[in-house]
Design a protein around this motif. Structure first.
Motif, mmCIF file in Angstrom:
data_model
loop_
_atom_site.group_PDB
_atom_site.id
_atom_site.type_symbol
_atom_site.label_atom_id
_atom_site.label_comp_id
_atom_site.label_asym_id
_atom_site.label_seq_id
_atom_site.Cartn_x
_atom_site.Cartn_y
_atom_site.Cartn_z
ATOM 1 N N ILE A 1 0.989 -1.122 -0.017
ATOM 2 C CA ILE A 1 -0.052 -0.114 -0.027
ATOM 3 C C ILE A 1 0.930 1.050 -0.028
ATOM 4 N N LYS A 2 0.511 2.180 -1.152
ATOM 5 C CA LYS A 2 1.755 3.341 -1.121
ATOM 6 C C LYS A 2 0.832 4.601 -0.661
ATOM 7 N N LEU A 3 0.965 5.199 0.180
ATOM 8 C CA LEU A 3 0.376 6.371 0.742
ATOM 9 C C LEU A 3 1.198 7.764 0.622
ATOM 10 N N LYS A 4 0.830 8.706 0.349
ATOM 11 C CA LYS A 4 1.432 9.997 0.283
ATOM 12 C C LYS A 4 0.932 11.093 1.204
ATOM 13 N N ASP A 5 1.364 11.855 1.883
ATOM 14 C CA ASP A 5 0.749 13.257 2.378
ATOM 15 C C ASP A 5 0.570 14.068 1.546
ATOM 16 N N LYS A 6 0.167 15.287 1.888
ATOM 17 C CA LYS A 6 -0.155 16.542 0.975
ATOM 18 C C LYS A 6 1.390 17.234 0.434
ATOM 19 N N ASP A 7 2.432 16.897 1.311
ATOM 20 C CA ASP A 7 3.756 17.232 0.839
ATOM 21 C C ASP A 7 4.519 16.259 -0.165
ATOM 22 N N GLY A 8 3.844 15.062 -0.239
ATOM 23 C CA GLY A 8 4.323 14.228 -1.361
ATOM 24 C C GLY A 8 5.277 13.044 -0.488
ATOM 25 N N LYS A 9 5.256 13.362 0.865
ATOM 26 C CA LYS A 9 5.991 12.223 1.639
ATOM 27 C C LYS A 9 5.492 10.948 1.569
ATOM 28 N N PRO A 10 6.144 9.902 1.108
ATOM 29 C CA PRO A 10 5.576 8.588 0.967
ATOM 30 C C PRO A 10 5.479 7.617 2.565
ATOM 31 N N PHE A 11 4.424 6.940 2.490
ATOM 32 C CA PHE A 11 4.284 6.013 3.740
ATOM 33 C C PHE A 11 4.010 4.824 3.006
ATOM 34 N N ILE A 12 4.819 3.747 3.043
ATOM 35 C CA ILE A 12 4.774 2.599 2.570
ATOM 36 C C ILE A 12 4.468 1.497 3.600
ATOM 37 N N PHE A 13 3.273 0.632 3.307
ATOM 38 C CA PHE A 13 2.875 -0.309 3.943
ATOM 39 C C PHE A 13 2.758 -1.448 3.453
ATOM 40 N N VAL A 14 3.055 -2.473 4.225
ATOM 41 C CA VAL A 14 2.905 -4.095 3.763
ATOM 42 C C VAL A 14 2.103 -4.797 4.432
ATOM 43 N N GLY A 15 1.090 -5.351 4.138
ATOM 44 C CA GLY A 15 0.275 -6.397 5.040
ATOM 45 C C GLY A 15 0.283 -7.705 4.339
ATOM 46 N N TYR A 16 -0.685 -8.600 4.978
ATOM 47 C CA TYR A 16 -0.971 -10.068 4.603
ATOM 48 C C TYR A 16 -2.553 -10.298 4.770
ATOM 49 N N ALA A 17 -2.850 -10.510 3.679
ATOM 50 C CA ALA A 17 -4.318 -10.903 3.566
ATOM 51 C C ALA A 17 -4.592 -12.222 4.085
ATOM 52 N N ASP A 18 -5.582 -12.505 4.924
ATOM 53 C CA ASP A 18 -5.598 -13.891 5.462
ATOM 54 C C ASP A 18 -6.119 -14.923 4.308
ATOM 55 N N THR A 19 -7.034 -14.364 3.155
ATOM 56 C CA THR A 19 -7.475 -15.076 2.265
ATOM 57 C C THR A 19 -7.737 -14.389 1.317
ATOM 58 N N GLU A 20 -7.427 -14.437 -0.157
ATOM 59 C CA GLU A 20 -8.036 -13.604 -1.299
ATOM 60 C C GLU A 20 -8.146 -14.572 -2.419
ATOM 61 N N TYR A 21 -9.357 -14.113 -3.060
ATOM 62 C CA TYR A 21 -9.586 -14.811 -4.162
ATOM 63 C C TYR A 21 -10.445 -14.151 -5.220
#
Length: 388
Positions: A131-151
């Motif tokens: 997940i790639k997020l940015k604040d109003k100034d363009g500063k990035p906040f990068i997340f990694v998560g793990y979905a239990d199950t996806e299909y």
């Protein structure tokens, strides 16, 4: 599949950040600042397991193994039974608060593994989501998560499931926005990755302790009722008292049938025409998704990230700040039972909530290797000096 350290480092380099965020980090911050300090600032890997975490972990493993076709349907009940037996045989295992809570929990989950819905599509368990997020100034906040199950289903829609052994009361309309943040964050990540619009992404909680009872009313229409799995038949007793006589069952036999069905928690002993008026399926809580909802969550998560960074920068003032603004609440169930910091043995001993246990004779011997020698008497004298 969890990303390796090297892979996370590559992500940092690619996006020019010095941290890969996780939702669990944000969740810890929101639940307890003291626990956040312990785990992420002091970097003390406290064991915050409890009976619910170990049960929930095993529930996840079993259902995910089944959905991945690693085990067969009957294996779920068998493996759960083996796990519970080992848990009961272990005198040091975590325990439920009361026997009533224990019985209800175990009976609900056992019913889940006997009756859970299958997914007729190829699933991906513990799927990494960026997940790639940015604040109003363009500063990035990068997340990694793990979905239990996806299909992906036959419509091409993406489905993300989070398995929960929690009580549904904590997923009330008031509490659901907070509970659903992680799933919505994952939806944002998959929207970024696939380009799918949010109306083609579906997030839901599989509430494993509950089932949806679909029953036919007297007017022929069908209606749903959400019940704890371990007592769903008992909760249908009043409806059975109406339906059985209409099926030609006399009053005495009706009562006997209802008692037997309730005790067995199934309707196998009832006439087919009555059984066919009831269906059970998994109880899902679906999360509403839209561009607006996801945009608001992005802003909220970025705000939480900045709040955690401010907390980390407090340095020597942090303890004073926490003591003033986040004092221990002994009436709070999370603090008592679930918090990595406040539920720890060390904290309770420090606060005088429990006394530090005295070493028994065997433990004292073990401190010194329990080595017997010809100089045993001298060793005893030395031990007395050390402990005096």
């Amino acid at each position: 599949m969890r990303l390796k350290y090297e892979e996370l480092e590559l992500l940092k380099k690619k996006y020019g950040v010095n941290r890969i965020w996780s939702f669990s980090r944000i969740s810890t911050f929101l639940n307890c600042r003291w626990a956040y300090k312990l785990l992420y600032i002091d970097k003390i890997r406290a064991n915050n397991d409890n009976v619910y975490t170990i049960m929930g972990t095993e529930c996840h493993r079993i259902i995910q193994d089944y959905l991945a076709n690693d085990i067969k349907y009957p294996d779920m009940e068998h493996q759960w039974g083996e796990f519970i037996q080992k848990w009961k045989d272990d005198p040091k295992s975590f325990q439920f608060d009361t026997k009533k809570i224990e019985n209800g929990y175990l009976d609900n989950i056992e019913h889940y593994f006997k009756n859970t819905d299958s997914i007729p599509f190829k699933v991906n368990n513990e799927k990494p989501i960026l997940i790639k997020l940015k604040d109003k100034d363009g500063k990035p906040f990068i997340f990694v998560g793990y979905a239990d199950t996806e299909y992906k289903d036959d419509k091409g829609d993406l489905n993300i499931i989070d398995f929960k052994t929690s009580s549904k009361s904590t997923f009330s309309p008031k509490g659901l926005p907070k509970k659903s943040m992680q799933l919505i964050l994952y939806a944002i990540g998959e929207h970024q990755r696939t380009g799918l619009p949010y109306d083609k992404i579906h997030c839901r909680f599989d509430m494993q302790k509950y089932c949806t009872v679909n029953y036919r009313m007297e007017n022929g229409k069908w209606k749903n009722s959400i019940q704890a799995r371990s007592e769903w038949v008992f909760k249908m007793s009043n409806k059975l008292k109406t339906k059985l006589p209409k099926a030609g069952v006399d009053p005495i036999t009706t009562d006997e049938m209802i008692i037997e069905a309730s005790q067995n928690n199934n309707m196998d002993n009832l006439p087919e025409e009555v059984r066919n008026q009831f269906r059970i399926s998994n109880y899902y809580i679906d999360i509403e998704l839209s561009e607006e909802i996801c945009q608001k969550l992005e802003e909220k998560i970025i705000g939480y990230c900045k709040d955690t960074l401010e907390l980390e920068d407090m340095g020597e003032d942090l303890n004073d700040y926490l003591e003033i603004n986040f004092p221990y609440d002994s009436s709070n169930y999370y603090c008592q039972k679930l918090c990595a910091y406040h539920s720890s043995q060390a904290f309770k001993e420090e606060m005088g909530i429990i006394k530090k246990p005295l070493l028994d004779e065997q433990e004292i011997d073990n401190l010194f290797g329990n080595v017997e020698s010809e100089d045993a008497e001298e060793d005893d004298e030395l031990l007395k000096e050390l402990l005096s």
